[in-house]
Design an enzyme around this catalytic site. Structure first.
Site, short mmCIF file in Angstrom:
data_model
loop_
_atom_site.label_atom_id
_atom_site.label_comp_id
_atom_site.label_asym_id
_atom_site.label_seq_id
_atom_site.Cartn_x
_atom_site.Cartn_y
_atom_site.Cartn_z
N ASN A 113 0.85 -1.18 0.00
CA ASN A 113 0.00 0.00 0.00
C ASN A 113 0.89 1.23 0.00
O ASN A 113 1.96 1.23 0.62
CB ASN A 113 -0.87 -0.01 1.28
N HIS A 115 0.85 5.03 1.33
CA HIS A 115 0.10 5.81 2.33
C HIS A 115 0.76 7.18 2.47
O HIS A 115 2.00 7.26 2.60
CB HIS A 115 0.12 5.07 3.67
N SER A 142 4.78 6.67 2.55
CA SER A 142 5.37 5.36 2.85
C SER A 142 4.78 4.31 1.93
O SER A 142 3.59 4.34 1.63
CB SER A 142 5.04 4.92 4.29
N ASP A 151 -2.81 0.40 7.98
CA ASP A 151 -1.57 1.16 7.78
C ASP A 151 -0.49 0.74 8.77
O ASP A 151 0.39 1.55 9.13
CB ASP A 151 -1.85 2.67 7.89
C1 GRF Z 1 -2.47 8.96 -2.48
O1 GRF Z 1 -2.20 10.07 -1.70
C2 GRF Z 1 -2.13 7.69 -1.75
O2 GRF Z 1 -1.03 7.82 -0.92
C3 GRF Z 1 -3.36 7.52 -0.91
O3 GRF Z 1 -4.43 7.88 -1.75
C4 GRF Z 1 -3.94 8.81 -2.71
C5 GRF Z 1 -4.26 8.22 -4.05
O4 GRF Z 1 -3.95 9.11 -5.08
N1 GRF Z 1 -3.43 6.17 -0.37
P1 GRF Z 1 -4.13 8.67 -6.60
O5 GRF Z 1 -5.54 8.10 -6.73
O6 GRF Z 1 -3.07 7.67 -6.92
O7 GRF Z 1 -3.98 9.95 -7.39
#
Ligand code: GRF
Length: 230
Positions: A113, A115, A142, A151
């Site tokens: 994932n 995050h 991360s 997370d």
């Molecule tokens: C990103 O900030 C990611 O870290 C979080 O959700 C957002 C997704 O952005 N988990 P995108 O859809 O890839 O533009």
């Protein structure tokens, strides 16, 4: 450790915009990432990420949770669909659902994932607001293995950004997102090269456990960090 020369098969789970998917696709088409995206899966039928994937000729699957009796059944159906694409690695990139334990266990070591915080700080939602409220001077993103704890899985790599005077959640989010994209691409490059694995809840890089996450440097290289850097 070295993988065979075939591209890493990556499945992407996402609920929204898809800028991380786009970054991965850009790196693949530029020849910088030896991977192929074998499917994009979403819980939201209208997620923009699906349009991006279709535009790139990638198979998509939208599976809304409505109609499933409970979360376990939904997650099982979702990951059955994902497994049909035979991915080596499944990347959650803005997938806004907690994945239930049986599917996390099924995918152990193959599910990561991205995050938007320097975990373990600021888990969950609204991480940029959380960081501003806490008054930290450093924030970031991360990439971590997914475990049943939200997370909470072992962190593979991080990218840091400064928090600047006058930041609001949007300016901070923009600064983090700009680093998320190379962070994800570089982490996937490690996977594509067979250099990263999960063993006994520890991240192993080049055959040795790492005690702190790799750091994305200004040249977009992932480098080992020492405990004193943290
Ligand atoms: C990103 O900030 C990611 O870290 C979080 O959700 C957002 C997704 O952005 N988990 P995108 O859809 O890839 O533009």
């Amino acid at each position: 450790m070295e993988r065979a020369a075939r591209p890493l098969r990556v499945a992407v789970l996402a609920s929204g915009r898809g800028s991380n998917l786009q970054a991965v696709l850009g790196a693949i088409s530029a020849g910088r990432l030896g991977a192929t995206v074998v499917g994009v899966f979403s819980d939201k039928a209208r997620a923009p990420v699906l349009e991006r994937a279709r535009a790139a000729g990638i198979t998509t699957r939208a599976l809304p949770p409505t109609g499933f009796a409970h979360r376990l059944a939904f997650d099982a159906a979702m990951f059955d669909a994902v497994e049909e694409a035979a991915p080596d690695l499944v990347v959650c990139a803005g997938y806004m659902r907690l994945i239930s334990e049986p599917q996390v266990t099924r995918m152990a070591g193959r599910l990561v994932n991205i995050h938007p915080s320097l975990l373990p700080a600021f888990k969950g939602l609204h991480t940029h607001r959380q960081a501003l409220d806490a008054g930290v001077t450093r924030h970031g993103a991360s990439v971590h293995y997914v475990t049943p704890e939200l997370d909470g899985g072992p962190v593979i790599a991080q990218a840091r950004v400064p928090v600047l005077a006058g930041d609001d959640p949007q300016t901070l989010s923009d600064r983090v997102l700009a680093r998320e994209h190379p962070l994800l691409v570089e982490t996937l490059r490690l996977f594509a090269a067979g250099r990263v694995a999960l063993a006994d809840d520890h991240v192993v890089v080049d055959g040795s456990p790492i005690h702190v996450p790799l750091q994305l440097d200004p040249d977009n290289a992932l480098t080992p960090a020492s405990l004193s850097d943290i």
